[in-house]
Scaffold this active site. Structure first.
Site, short mmCIF file in Angstrom:
data_model
loop_
_atom_site.label_atom_id
_atom_site.label_comp_id
_atom_site.label_asym_id
_atom_site.label_seq_id
_atom_site.Cartn_x
_atom_site.Cartn_y
_atom_site.Cartn_z
N HIS A 151 19.04 2.51 0.36
CA HIS A 151 17.88 3.37 0.14
C HIS A 151 16.87 2.81 -0.85
CE1 HIS A 151 15.63 7.09 -0.03
NE2 HIS A 151 15.88 7.27 -1.31
N SER A 168 7.28 2.53 2.20
CA SER A 168 8.37 3.50 2.05
C SER A 168 7.88 4.86 1.58
CB SER A 168 9.39 2.95 1.04
OG SER A 168 10.06 1.81 1.54
N THR A 169 6.75 4.91 0.85
CA THR A 169 6.32 6.16 0.23
C THR A 169 6.20 7.32 1.23
OG1 THR A 169 5.19 5.00 -1.57
CG2 THR A 169 4.52 7.27 -1.14
N SER A 185 0.82 -1.21 0.00
CA SER A 185 0.00 0.00 0.00
C SER A 185 0.85 1.26 0.00
CB SER A 185 -0.96 0.00 1.20
OG SER A 185 -0.26 0.00 2.43
N GLY A 186 1.95 1.22 -0.76
CA GLY A 186 2.68 2.43 -1.08
C GLY A 186 2.03 3.10 -2.27
N SER A 238 11.35 7.64 -8.53
CA SER A 238 10.78 6.41 -7.98
C SER A 238 9.26 6.48 -7.82
CB SER A 238 11.43 6.09 -6.63
OG SER A 238 11.33 7.20 -5.76
N HIS A 246 21.65 5.98 -0.44
CA HIS A 246 21.46 7.44 -0.39
C HIS A 246 22.68 8.05 0.29
CE1 HIS A 246 19.76 11.39 0.17
NE2 HIS A 246 18.72 11.03 -0.55
N LYS A 280 1.10 -5.45 4.82
CA LYS A 280 1.70 -6.08 6.00
C LYS A 280 1.53 -5.24 7.27
CE LYS A 280 6.22 -6.92 5.97
NZ LYS A 280 7.53 -7.57 5.76
N GLU A 326 17.37 18.23 -7.89
CA GLU A 326 18.09 17.25 -7.11
C GLU A 326 19.22 16.69 -7.94
OE1 GLU A 326 14.49 15.76 -4.14
OE2 GLU A 326 15.29 14.37 -5.62
N GLU A 332 8.74 -0.17 -6.77
CA GLU A 332 10.12 -0.52 -6.47
C GLU A 332 10.39 -2.01 -6.60
OE1 GLU A 332 13.53 0.15 -2.96
OE2 GLU A 332 11.49 0.93 -2.69
N ARG A 356 19.23 4.76 -9.85
CA ARG A 356 18.03 5.57 -10.05
C ARG A 356 18.32 7.05 -9.98
NH1 ARG A 356 14.54 7.98 -6.59
NH2 ARG A 356 15.04 6.79 -4.70
N ARG A 391 23.50 9.90 -7.40
CA ARG A 391 23.67 9.36 -6.06
C ARG A 391 24.78 8.32 -5.97
NH1 ARG A 391 17.31 8.66 -4.33
NH2 ARG A 391 16.93 10.88 -3.92
#
Length: 560
Positions: free
Chosen positions: A369, A66-67, A36-37, A409, A259, A59, A138, A393, A404, A308
């Site tokens: 990351h 992560s979102t 459920s991201g 993402s 990261h 879960k 970025e 992901e 990435r 990165r």
């Protein structure tokens, strides 16, 4: 064949089947979405809008992946000085030769629509004076193209928006529920999932079979295979291990992005670490050593805004050479008022750690990351197994390549989710009868989890070499398995062992340095290794690995 000694005959073994508890009930739906991201929520919302019956399995609590931790934002070409070709080229450069250019061009073309759709669903994006989304820059981007919300709370706003849209559509959600294994039809297609609710202490109860015409995996990455990560506790690679056991191929598992700027909270810190967004450097902060000397000056033409992989590798090399535990991020010159307004969450995280982002350089260090690899799939989510789809992901679509590009993402998750939902709205497979799964199998002892993460961190971190990776592979091969009853700790330990084994095998097999994969004993990229390392599980539980050229997809050769 690979020129790494021993790889040709090395066929590592992972758990091929879990000791499944018997299902006490059965439910039928059109599509089960696991996770459920951003990718999972958008898939479910779009499917519901198309009239499909959907059940979401997650879960933790809804949206707890992560979102919500994503600070920077979403990349899309919206600025007057920007162009799609620039975004494409920035992505390809960051991806270090392993991007699928067709997939990248699709992502870039459809990203602005994804942003507009979020706004239509009620997302409160940060806006410029003209009412359009405010844009920042970025690492690796040649233009300001990062859309953000709440200053540095972009992922949280995406999650809030999509979770509200899901609830408004009455979509069924099974929270605190783990997907154990895929149900398979006689012809091998996926016909649903066996799931269980997680009780106090991690016991598995209320076991059920969810029969479905399609299963969409959106379970995120596997950062918890390392002792320190920016990923939340649930990012243990369960979905990847499940897909492998269901017959799917997985690829690029060795390509884990670190990261550059996780907040350093002390020697031996473990678990989820606070992130200091790349957007802070995008606004002008710089990396320095303990004497105030800049780390990235001269290391790359973009200096602190290099991709990165470059920044993390430069920091790691500096730490290795000096023996220091960390470097520093200096943002003082941006001013306290600006930092508090633009990065309120990061400023607070620093205060919580006893640090002051506005008044002194803060200690930072690279941390695991993002998984650039995953279940081999196209941008519509299709895997090699009928009935099984993967988005976000967990999927390896070729968009991210070997590294990435920042803020691609969530953008990819939304674009792939919408495309997958559109596919299943018009081309949903028929419901198939599931063959009763074998309920005998084995698990990795949960007590081995700390060993698995410690040795993976030591030997497969930012900088790697063949000797360490071979030692890692031997350690993982010796990890105990048993037929003990299944609980959440065993599911997660088994998944982490599977991920670590694939990672070690692939990193050892790739005798070069490319993107996120940096070999101290093979410092340059090799043109003949512009390939994907693709893994599948054979009937004996051994992992078989082949290389597939990125450009043509032809000329497969066996590695192990």
């Amino acid at each position: 064949m690979s020129d790494v000694p021993g790889v040709a005959t090395l066929a590592p073994s992972v758990v091929a089947a879990l000791p499944l508890p018997a299902a006490g009930r059965e439910e039928v739906t059109d599509v089960v979405v696991v996770g459920s991201g951003a990718a999972g929520l958008m898939t479910a919302v779009a499917l519901a809008e198309a009239g499909r019956a959907v059940t979401v399995v997650t879960k933790g609590e809804l949206g707890a992946g992560s979102t919500p931790w994503a600070q920077g934002g979403l990349a899309a070409v919206l600025g007057d000085d920007d162009a799609a070709e620039l975004h494409v080229q920035d992505t390809l450069v960051a991806g270090a030769g392993l991007c699928d250019e067709t997939a990248v061009r699709t992502l870039v073309a459809e990203a602005p629509r994804a942003i507009a759709e979020l706004q239509d669903l009620g997302a409160r994006l940060d806006l410029a004076a003209d009412g359009r989304p405010a844009l920042t820059r970025e690492g690796g981007h040649s233009r300001d193209r990062i859309v953000h919300a709440g200053g540095d709370a972009s992922g949280a706003e995406v999650t809030r928006t999509l979770a509200a849209a899901l609830r408004a559509r009455g979509i069924a959600v099974l929270e605190h529920t783990v997907a154990l294994d895929a149900l398979r039809a006689a012809d091998g297609r996926v016909a649903g999932l066996r799931v269980a609710r997680i009780a106090d202490g991690g016991a598995l109860v209320d076991v059920a079979d969810l029969r479905a015409r399609a299963v969409v995996l959106a379970t995120g990455g596997y950062g918890q295979v390392f002792t320190a990560t920016t990923n939340p506790a649930g990012a243990t690679g369960d979905g990847l291990a499940l897909a492998l056991r269901a017959g799917a191929e997985v690829a690029d598992v060795e390509l884990v992005q670190f990261h550059p700027t996780a907040l350093w909270t002390g020697a031996g810190a473990s678990g989820q670490q606070p992130l200091v967004s790349e957007a802070v450097r995008g606004e002008g902060a710089v990396l320095v050593d303990a004497d105030g000397n800049r780390i990235m000056a001269g290391a790359h033409p973009l200096a602190d805004l290099a991709p990165r992989d470059v920044v993390s590798a430069t920091i790691a090399a500096h730490l290795r050479a000096t023996g220091a535990d960390h470097v520093f991020l200096d943002a003082r010159h941006l001013g306290a008022a600006f930092l508090e307004r633009r990065f309120p969450g990061i400023a607070q995280a620093c205060r919580d750690a006893g640090l002051d982002l506005t008044g002194a350089p803060v200690p930072v260090v690279p941390a695991a990351h993002y998984a650039c690899g995953g279940v081999l799939a196209d941008l519509d989510g299709r895997t090699g197994v009928p009935g099984l789809f993967a988005v976000g992901e967990i999927a390896c679509t070729g968009v991210q390549g070997a590294n990435r590009l920042a803020s691609n993402s969530i953008t990819e998750g939304l674009v792939a989710a919408r495309r997958c939902a559109e596919l299943l709205a018009t081309d949903l497979p028929p419901l198939a009868d599931a063959v009763p799964p074998a309920e005998d199998g084995d698990v990795v002892d949960p007590a081995a989890r700390s060993l698995i993460t410690a040795v993976t961190t030591r030997h497969a971190g930012v900088l790697r070499d063949a000797e360490g990776l071979a030692g890692l592979a031997r350690t993982l091969a010796a990890v105990d398995r048993s037929a003990a009853p299944l609980d959440l700790a065993a599911v997660e330990a088994t998944a982490l062992h599977t991920v670590a084994t694939l990672l070690a095998s692939a990193a050892l097999a790739r005798p070069e340095s490319r993107g996120c994969h940096r070999r101290l004993d093979a410092p340059g990229a090799r043109p003949e290794w512009q390939v994907r390392l693709v893994h599948r599980l054979d009937r004996t539980g051994h992992v078989r690995t082949s290389t597939v050229p990125v450009q043509t997809g032809a000329g497969e050769r066996v590695v192990a």
